[in-house]
Design a protein around this motif. Sequence first.
Motif, PDB file in Angstrom:
ATOM      1  N   LEU A 114     -17.857   0.801   1.096  1.00 49.34           N
ATOM      2  CA  LEU A 114     -19.507  -0.193   0.738  1.00 49.34           C
ATOM      3  C   LEU A 114     -20.209   1.385   0.636  1.00 49.34           C
ATOM      4  N   GLN A 115     -19.542   2.285   1.900  1.00 51.49           N
ATOM      5  CA  GLN A 115     -20.764   3.604   2.289  1.00 51.49           C
ATOM      6  C   GLN A 115     -20.268   4.044   0.662  1.00 51.49           C
ATOM      7  N   ARG A 116     -19.594   4.395   0.176  1.00 45.68           N
ATOM      8  CA  ARG A 116     -19.507   5.536  -0.644  1.00 45.68           C
ATOM      9  C   ARG A 116     -20.366   4.546  -1.325  1.00 45.68           C
ATOM     10  N   LEU A 117     -20.371   3.710  -1.674  1.00 41.39           N
ATOM     11  CA  LEU A 117     -21.198   2.749  -2.873  1.00 41.39           C
ATOM     12  C   LEU A 117     -22.641   3.161  -3.070  1.00 41.39           C
ATOM     13  N   ASN A 118     -22.866   3.247  -1.759  1.00 39.48           N
ATOM     14  CA  ASN A 118     -24.292   3.506  -1.054  1.00 39.48           C
ATOM     15  C   ASN A 118     -24.486   4.762  -1.355  1.00 39.48           C
ATOM     16  N   ALA A 119     -23.983   5.527  -1.339  1.00 43.90           N
ATOM     17  CA  ALA A 119     -23.994   7.049  -1.464  1.00 43.90           C
ATOM     18  C   ALA A 119     -24.595   7.346  -2.993  1.00 43.90           C
ATOM     19  N   LYS A 120     -23.220   6.066  -3.666  1.00 44.71           N
ATOM     20  CA  LYS A 120     -24.161   6.055  -5.223  1.00 44.71           C
ATOM     21  C   LYS A 120     -25.150   5.683  -6.097  1.00 44.71           C
ATOM     22  N   LYS A 121     -25.252   4.963  -5.106  1.00 42.35           N
ATOM     23  CA  LYS A 121     -26.388   3.816  -5.094  1.00 42.35           C
ATOM     24  C   LYS A 121     -27.895   4.546  -5.062  1.00 42.35           C
ATOM     25  N   GLN A 122     -28.201   5.841  -3.863  1.00 41.77           N
ATOM     26  CA  GLN A 122     -28.935   6.413  -3.745  1.00 41.77           C
ATOM     27  C   GLN A 122     -29.302   6.918  -5.107  1.00 41.77           C
ATOM     28  N   ALA A 123     -27.990   7.701  -5.238  1.00 43.93           N
ATOM     29  CA  ALA A 123     -28.666   8.488  -6.408  1.00 43.93           C
ATOM     30  C   ALA A 123     -28.782   7.999  -7.645  1.00 43.93           C
ATOM     31  N   ASP A 124     -28.361   6.818  -8.671  1.00 46.80           N
ATOM     32  CA  ASP A 124     -28.425   6.049  -9.285  1.00 46.80           C
ATOM     33  C   ASP A 124     -29.964   4.978  -8.913  1.00 46.80           C
ATOM     34  N   SER A 167     -29.266  -4.057   2.748  1.00 44.97           N
ATOM     35  CA  SER A 167     -30.392  -3.584   3.044  1.00 44.97           C
ATOM     36  C   SER A 167     -30.322  -3.420   1.117  1.00 44.97           C
ATOM     37  N   ASN A 168     -29.132  -3.027   0.604  1.00 44.94           N
ATOM     38  CA  ASN A 168     -28.770  -3.165  -1.176  1.00 44.94           C
ATOM     39  C   ASN A 168     -28.650  -3.899  -1.075  1.00 44.94           C
ATOM     40  N   VAL A 169     -27.904  -5.130  -0.599  1.00 47.22           N
ATOM     41  CA  VAL A 169     -27.072  -6.252  -0.792  1.00 47.22           C
ATOM     42  C   VAL A 169     -27.863  -6.765  -2.362  1.00 47.22           C
ATOM     43  N   ALA A 170     -29.144  -7.115  -2.232  1.00 42.37           N
ATOM     44  CA  ALA A 170     -29.784  -7.589  -3.326  1.00 42.37           C
ATOM     45  C   ALA A 170     -29.268  -6.629  -4.883  1.00 42.37           C
ATOM     46  N   VAL A 171     -28.981  -5.553  -4.493  1.00 42.09           N
ATOM     47  CA  VAL A 171     -29.146  -4.769  -5.328  1.00 42.09           C
ATOM     48  C   VAL A 171     -27.790  -4.679  -6.363  1.00 42.09           C
ATOM     49  N   SER A 172     -26.714  -5.637  -5.075  1.00 44.07           N
ATOM     50  CA  SER A 172     -25.396  -4.286  -5.533  1.00 44.07           C
ATOM     51  C   SER A 172     -24.779  -5.570  -6.385  1.00 44.07           C
ATOM     52  N   ASN A 173     -24.435  -4.958  -7.049  1.00 45.40           N
ATOM     53  CA  ASN A 173     -23.868  -5.826  -8.884  1.00 45.40           C
ATOM     54  C   ASN A 173     -22.179  -6.889  -8.060  1.00 45.40           C
ATOM     55  N   GLU A 174     -22.557  -8.088  -7.977  1.00 43.60           N
ATOM     56  CA  GLU A 174     -21.411  -8.289  -7.728  1.00 43.60           C
ATOM     57  C   GLU A 174     -19.672  -7.532  -8.283  1.00 43.60           C
ATOM     58  N   VAL A 175     -19.786  -7.480  -9.639  1.00 43.43           N
ATOM     59  CA  VAL A 175     -18.508  -6.381  -9.478  1.00 43.43           C
ATOM     60  C   VAL A 175     -18.014  -5.873  -9.112  1.00 43.43           C
ATOM     61  N   GLN A 176     -18.840  -5.347  -8.285  1.00 42.58           N
ATOM     62  CA  GLN A 176     -18.541  -3.492  -7.481  1.00 42.58           C
ATOM     63  C   GLN A 176     -17.833  -4.601  -6.728  1.00 42.58           C
ATOM     64  N   ALA A 177     -19.379  -5.602  -6.104  1.00 34.79           N
ATOM     65  CA  ALA A 177     -18.400  -5.576  -4.297  1.00 34.79           C
ATOM     66  C   ALA A 177     -17.237  -6.456  -4.274  1.00 34.79           C
ATOM     67  N   LEU A 222     -20.467  -8.929   5.043  1.00 37.40           N
ATOM     68  CA  LEU A 222     -18.823  -8.793   4.499  1.00 37.40           C
ATOM     69  C   LEU A 222     -19.556  -9.669   3.562  1.00 37.40           C
ATOM     70  N   LYS A 223     -19.495 -11.297   4.947  1.00 38.77           N
ATOM     71  CA  LYS A 223     -19.343 -12.434   4.043  1.00 38.77           C
ATOM     72  C   LYS A 223     -20.189 -12.759   2.471  1.00 38.77           C
ATOM     73  N   THR A 224     -21.530 -12.006   2.767  1.00 33.07           N
ATOM     74  CA  THR A 224     -22.022 -12.194   1.307  1.00 33.07           C
ATOM     75  C   THR A 224     -21.707 -11.719   0.022  1.00 33.07           C
ATOM     76  N   ILE A 225     -20.705 -10.166   0.369  1.00 35.14           N
ATOM     77  CA  ILE A 225     -19.826  -9.469  -0.626  1.00 35.14           C
ATOM     78  C   ILE A 225     -19.029 -10.322  -0.824  1.00 35.14           C
ATOM     79  N   VAL A 226     -18.033 -10.365  -0.078  1.00 39.16           N
ATOM     80  CA  VAL A 226     -16.397 -11.615  -0.215  1.00 39.16           C
ATOM     81  C   VAL A 226     -17.314 -12.566  -1.034  1.00 39.16           C
ATOM     82  N   ALA A 227     -18.478 -13.491  -0.801  1.00 38.18           N
ATOM     83  CA  ALA A 227     -18.570 -14.448  -1.722  1.00 38.18           C
ATOM     84  C   ALA A 227     -18.746 -14.327  -2.768  1.00 38.18           C
TER      85      ALA A 227
END
Length: 1494
Positions: free
Chosen positions: A725-735, A795-805, A1438-1443
């Motif tokens: 997740l941390q890696r994803l978020n770092a990427k998020k900050q970039a895009d 905080s970014n869960v709204a942004v996160s992409n289901e596929v990525q999760a 994690l719950k939201t992500i896994v769900a």
Amino acid sequence: MALEIDAKNATAATGDAGGATGGKAKAKENKTNNNNNAAGEKNLVNGSSSSSAAAAAKKKGKKNRNKSPPQQDAIEAEAGAALSNGHAVNGVGDGDADAADANANVLADKPDKATAAAEEKSATPDDEAAAAVAAGDDADLDALNDIGITVNISSPGTDVLSVQLSSMELVQEIHQLLMDREETCHRTCFSLQLDNVTLDNFAELKTIEPLEQGSTIRVVEEPYTMREARIHVRHVRDLLKNLDPADAYNGIDCTSLTYLNTITQGDLLDKKRTRPDSVDCTPPDYVTPGVREPPLLPLHPNIKNAKGPQALKVLTTSAWNPPPGPRKLHGDLMYLYVVTMEDKRFHISACSKGFYINQSTDDNFNPKPDNPSHLSHSLIDLLSHISPSFRRAFQAIQKRRTMRHAFERVATPYQVYQWSAPQLEHTVDAIRAEDAFSSKLGYEEHIPGQTRDWNEELQTTRELPRKTLPERLLRERAIFKVHGDFVTAATRGAMAVIDGNVLAINPGEDAKMQMFIWNNIFFSLGFDVRDHYKELGGDHAAFVAPRYDLHGVRVYNAVDVEGLYTLGTVVIDYRGYRVTAQSIIPGILEREQEQSVVYGSIDFGKTVLSHPKYLELLRLAGKHLKILPHSVLNERDEPVELCSSVECKGIIGNDGRHYILDLLRTFPPDVNFLKLEDVQMSKDLSEMGFPIEHRHKLCCLRQELLEAFIEDRYVTFIRIAAAHLQRLNAKKQADKDLPEEQSTEKPTEQSAEKDPMEKEQDKEKEKDKEAKPNTSSTETKSAEAMVNAIREAQSNVAVSNEVQAAEVVKRACATVGSLKEKEFDFRFNPDVFSPGIRHIDGPDGGGQSLAKQKRLVQDAAEFLVLKQIPAFIKEHTAHSSPPIDGQSLTESLHSHGINVRYLGKVIKMLGQMPRMDYLHRIAILELIVRATKHIYYTYMQSTEPLHLSAAISHFLNCLLTTGPVNPAVSSEEVHKKQLRNNGGKHNKHNKSSKSQAKPQSSSSSSSSAAASTQNGGNNHNSNNSTAAAAGAASSSSASNNSSADWTLVTPRSLWQQIRKETKAYWNFELDCDSVETAGAKYGFLRISLLRAFCLKVGIQVLLREYNFESKHKPTFGDDDIVNVFPVVKHISPRATDAYNFYTTGQAKIQQGLLKEGYELISEALNLLNNVFGAMHQENGSCLRMLARLSYLLGDAGDALAIQQRAVIMSERVNGIDHPSTILEYTHLSLYSFANGHVGMSLKLLYRARYLLVLICGEDHPEVALIDSNISLILHALGEYELSLRFIEHALKLNRKYFGDKAMHVAVSYHLMARTQSCMGDFRSALSNEKETYSIYKSQMGEKHEKTRESAECLRLLTHEAVALQRKMNDIYSNGKLTSDLPPIHITPPSMGSVLEMLNTINGILFVHISQKDIVKVRSEIEKHLKTNTDENEITDALKTIVAAANNNENATETTKDEGAAAAGAAPGAGETPVQLTNGGGEETTATATATVSS
């Protein structure tokens, strides 16, 4: 269907007479007590009206069971009620009343406590039962409440008694009470009348309308019947034999020994405080440091006058019985024969009016009454008339009987055997003889319906309702009682089978193949009959299979799935044979096994059956046990689904119940001990020599291991997910340019469904955090990073992409090796490596993929070696609760999921750590004892019953001495016998298949003997390599010859065999060829080896001093073997509600809420009393905890009273020299010192030290603790030189085990300095105090109060030393004193300061907390809770992500189940919960109020 007939307690509890019989006098004492102080105590045992609860619950239970005859119901009711009663008899005087409140379990403020428990439970969803306990149970707890009522009882010839009863008790209990009280105990045949109406024995008091406060109940003597007369005689005999310890030594009637009162010389609570100067404190020689071999005699103090006075020479039934016809018509019931101490002989008749002397002599029958005939309703009155010495002796016995502590007289739940016993005098006792030879069980004749249907009883109790607390208590109590009776009966039966007292059901077959049925129990021997286990290791596999099966029964019982039934199972080792006792499935004997099995396989997987109902039941159980449902192909190549191992068989009994049996492979195999083609070991394991080929192929992993493994993987899973997740978020900050509305609608329902699992996992993770405190700082950092990552993720869960999760979860799953791709799923397939089973392989990535399942089982086995064994060793490096003997070591290994077959590996690792020296020694001793046991069993199987004592003493000589060992029986004698008997027909288990036997026995036995000596006393069967190591075990021909072999064993050959055995079984090189070299090399005492071995195989040796060094005659003669005992293994039923209260209480204590903790634990004790009765190991743990809490709360008197009971309980239930008994003694000594009993506390410490040295020698961290305690108290008494010897020893041990810079060492140096300064040796004192100072300074810094105290101490010492030096110089220079220097004051320490020090070294510190500190602590706790909420945030994220990842319904369904499963598995499904608490583990009992000092 005699449910719950308490064989031990309610021996004969039916009938109008109120059942006064029973060879079990103790049983009655169980119920009530007969003198005031005991009555007070009884209340202590069981403050609330527990028994009435049982009785009430009984009533409810009874309505649903009209199957049983009314009389039986009555018995049940009695048995339930008989539990243990708080009859507070009015005379409770002298401070006992306060004692009665000591533990009067706070039932009054029940509602709020229950709600407290409720809050607690809702905070940690433990499992449904717990939640139920708390939430819905206020009502139930109130239902347990009832009103007390005082009644007067008038009986002929005594004063009116005033007794307090509870309205829910049965009339029956008043009977029991009267039969136990000193003034009325001689009556058994009477009825109770109120207003001239006879009361019904089985009515509850509240249902009797005219009964009110102050009513008078009259005791009316009733006419005898034949049965009542027999009951009366038995009761009289029990009263006379009450003090005799013979039953405890012989291991019958669940009696056992306790020596606390002998050691304290009377009841501790009655003692006056002692003045320090009046105390005799010299320790006996065997307690002072430096003892080589501790003596054996002090183990049983007070043997001389244990029996009490003799009242009669003989009391038996007369040989003129039964009365002939004419006399029967005159009312004669039976005849007795009595010889008084004055040597007069009397023949006594029993008639319906009572007992009288008749005119018969030994030769002539003349039943007419003698003149005078002294007709008395009670036999005791009659005997008192005719014999003055009987009257005196009986009074003395009564007095001593009533002085004993209540706990000394209650029967224990299971029999405890003594490994040494004095020479007991064998007396004439007709009742004992009758019990031994009646084929019945000794108590059957008192129950209608004769033999018991064990299976029906065991299963019916499991079916009892369990919705409310009273229902659960009743159910658990019923299960416990029936199980206890079953174990007793099974043990008796197994001994009868081996002693040749039971006819086989297949008498024509070979002895090893015979099976037996006795008293509705099925018995089989642990041999491989019909080559059933041929592929799996033959007899070795057959020997361990019953034990593994028992494990399986235990875990399925613990899961407790409704509708799934297991058999009552007990495994008994006796005289070298292993016997399995099982209850019988209804109808199984009428049909062939092939027809009855509807699920599983009877031929190891060639034919496999399945059944939908079994699948449903086993799937439920499998979730808790982490067993993976899997499919295999049957003989017709059709897929068959299974939810257990293939061997597990399902049989539907004639009663329609679904039984499972053969649970020996419930858990997956241990691949480290299997040579398999398709398994590649990792490099680390191959280097350690794995895989090791074991003797049998049944090795399984333990449930505890699987739980630890899954927990470990779960933590890794969370960590990896967070990192991704941390890696994803770092990427998020970039895009950042990505549109934000991409996935706003999170699938909410799914996250809701996911809830239980997540919570569960959260809890597991919490547990994990506690279990493994983060060691390296890097870990902590990564944990912080994890928290931050998750925060961002949230905080970014709204942004996160289901596929990525989904990707994140998938990756984490792949890394930890989860069976499912997109969720955390760990379950094991127990059949995955079984040969001959054809699995259906799923797709490679899926959960059904065989490769994945195999990998998982291998990983678990690898985890055991690489993670669990080091974790076990690391845990013990702190020495917080060090194992004391092999048994405690084994328990500790098992709790980490490590099997004993890894002992060799554990020893190798311990051997490299000098600080673990003591554990290394204990492990080596255990290894030797277990290896010797294997050899001993085959040795015993080939021994004639005629020579048992000679053979056993010879074996002990070979094991323990190097002196001469000439067997008491010459080998010629044995050979002659053998040739005559064609292989020893006397011992029917000896013959192996006849065809082989004939040529063997006729061949010259001397040549075979010669061959065997050269072979180290073994006949090897060359084609069986594994058997070769084990000796004659599996060579059938050998078992014939070897009847002679025992005479040929020598110390050298035996130790060679032991070495072979340790190499073959544990892959450990034991390089010693005699007990001398072994003792010298590993440092254990021979007496410890003797004790461990006797306990392991069930030998009882004579209590005397053994000289192991004897050079001229053998150490053990055949008279030194007193008895052999069965070693019994069975499951232990649990008390779930009590366990939940207990754990809640512990949690409260850890938060520092001692008062609430105390109340919850009192409540737990109350529930335990309800389920187990007054005596049980877990009650003991509860008592110890309560005593400690009382002490911390400042009530030392209460602590003493409770701990005294804990000690007696431990001696009775665990054994007089059990490690936990030693622990209880040390606690008791601290509390008795705090109460001013200085001499007592020393005696208790001396006893503890003696026992400890006897078990494991002086070199042990616990000895250091005891020595520090002894030294302190001796110091307080001014015995400085003695004190110094003990503290020097403690210092030596502390330095060895804790290192030179440890706190323990600092304290020891300080104590030495104190003692030396008191002796005036200031120079040594100074140097020791300097050591203390330097340790404190380096460990705590200059500013710490300890360091400052030490500095102050140094200053004083320097001052004194200088003063002394001046004096000396003065004397030297002038030869006389010139200046008058002030005399030097050596002040003995105050008792208060000594107590403070005692508390410190025992890990108890009272901290006086100011308001400011409290606020500080509170904010700390809040902070701590906040960090926990951070954790919750992590899992929420994690719950939201896994769900989001698992969009398919199906997946969430399974996770819900998983959650539930985890919940079930949490409290060690299967293992009894943590032995409620364990010795040193309690050091942390109270954090806020009592910080742990080192």
